[in-house]
Write a protein that holds these residues in place. Sequence first.
Motif, PDB file in Angstrom:
ATOM      1  N   VAL A 118       0.838  -1.205   0.000  1.00  0.00           N
ATOM      2  CA  VAL A 118       0.000   0.000   0.000  1.00  0.00           C
ATOM      3  C   VAL A 118       0.871   1.253   0.000  1.00  0.00           C
ATOM      4  O   VAL A 118       0.642   2.193  -0.773  1.00  0.00           O
ATOM      5  CB  VAL A 118      -0.939   0.001   1.225  1.00  0.00           C
ATOM      6  N   ALA A 119       1.883   1.278   0.866  1.00  0.00           N
ATOM      7  CA  ALA A 119       2.749   2.452   0.970  1.00  0.00           C
ATOM      8  C   ALA A 119       3.483   2.715  -0.342  1.00  0.00           C
ATOM      9  O   ALA A 119       3.606   3.873  -0.781  1.00  0.00           O
ATOM     10  CB  ALA A 119       3.750   2.269   2.110  1.00  0.00           C
ATOM     11  N   GLU A 120       3.951   1.657  -1.000  1.00  0.00           N
ATOM     12  CA  GLU A 120       4.719   1.833  -2.234  1.00  0.00           C
ATOM     13  C   GLU A 120       3.837   2.299  -3.390  1.00  0.00           C
ATOM     14  O   GLU A 120       4.243   3.158  -4.177  1.00  0.00           O
ATOM     15  CB  GLU A 120       5.426   0.517  -2.584  1.00  0.00           C
ATOM     16  N   VAL A 121       2.641   1.757  -3.500  1.00  0.00           N
ATOM     17  CA  VAL A 121       1.747   2.193  -4.582  1.00  0.00           C
ATOM     18  C   VAL A 121       1.246   3.605  -4.318  1.00  0.00           C
ATOM     19  O   VAL A 121       1.133   4.421  -5.247  1.00  0.00           O
ATOM     20  CB  VAL A 121       0.583   1.200  -4.753  1.00  0.00           C
ATOM     21  N   ALA A 122       0.954   3.939  -3.066  1.00  0.00           N
ATOM     22  CA  ALA A 122       0.542   5.304  -2.731  1.00  0.00           C
ATOM     23  C   ALA A 122       1.639   6.302  -3.088  1.00  0.00           C
ATOM     24  O   ALA A 122       1.365   7.385  -3.639  1.00  0.00           O
ATOM     25  CB  ALA A 122       0.187   5.404  -1.251  1.00  0.00           C
TER      26      ALA A 122
END
Length: 295
Positions: A118-122
């Motif tokens: 989630v953090a990387e795609v955000a």
Amino acid sequence: MTLSMQFDLAELRATLISRFPELSDAHFTTHTAGWDSIAVDADDRWIFKFPRHADAARRLRTEAGLLAVVRPHVTMALPDLKIVEGSRPFSRHIKLQGEHLLAAQYERLQARSRERLVAEVAQFFAELHALDRTGLERAGATAIGSWLPPDEILREAWPLLPAHLHGYATRAIAAWQDLGDDPLGTTFGHFDTHGWNTAFDHAQERLNGVFDFGDSGFGDLHKEFIQPSWISPDFVESLVAAYARLTGHSIDLWRVALISGALRISELGGLANDEAAAGAMVKSIEAWAGRHPAP
């Protein structure tokens, strides 16, 4: 320029070896599912994309130009696409190692792996949306493709929808039609970040990169969050929260869910000649309607 729709692996192999003799002993495999191009994998190291027709060749050149602009400004690993010109133009890039990330696989991920994803795609979305519009326009970025008109979507999907989903489809398409302009405006985005465009290492539970910028361009900000819904609605909800923390933009989850439902109905209409795919899409619509009922 006229390009053939027909491809033979032996012919493609000969083309590649004529341009890259060092591949004479390579093992080649083809991936034919793409609408625009056939991909050839050489030794699990190189990917070559052969456009199916002239318009696909034009889009492939644009994709390469856009990636050259985007890659230096985002943390996410993206293909370094190079065009090889000739009577049959094609692209090449070093393969991003990994596999697709599908819904059932996402559900099996450990909690910390989901949080990292989630953090990387955000971060990818936040960096992408902050890019300078002028440079992207010079590289060939344009508005993303529009969908069919609402009446046509319903007309095509109706014969494939079971009766108990007719009401949902009617309400969802009507509500989507009445949404109006995106309150957060437009942005340059990938607009195709579903699990089939990821290079995911399932052993390490890590995302190694995102590919296929063929559908990238300028579009409504909320639409960027539609394609991730194919991975999981829970993923989208977490992604929206993480994106808000990075950017301050409050994405309306109800709006994303409504547009995602409309997309599923629209895509069903194009599957009249594929019974298995149509059946799978009906199940997807049914599950989506159960979780996100239309007003």
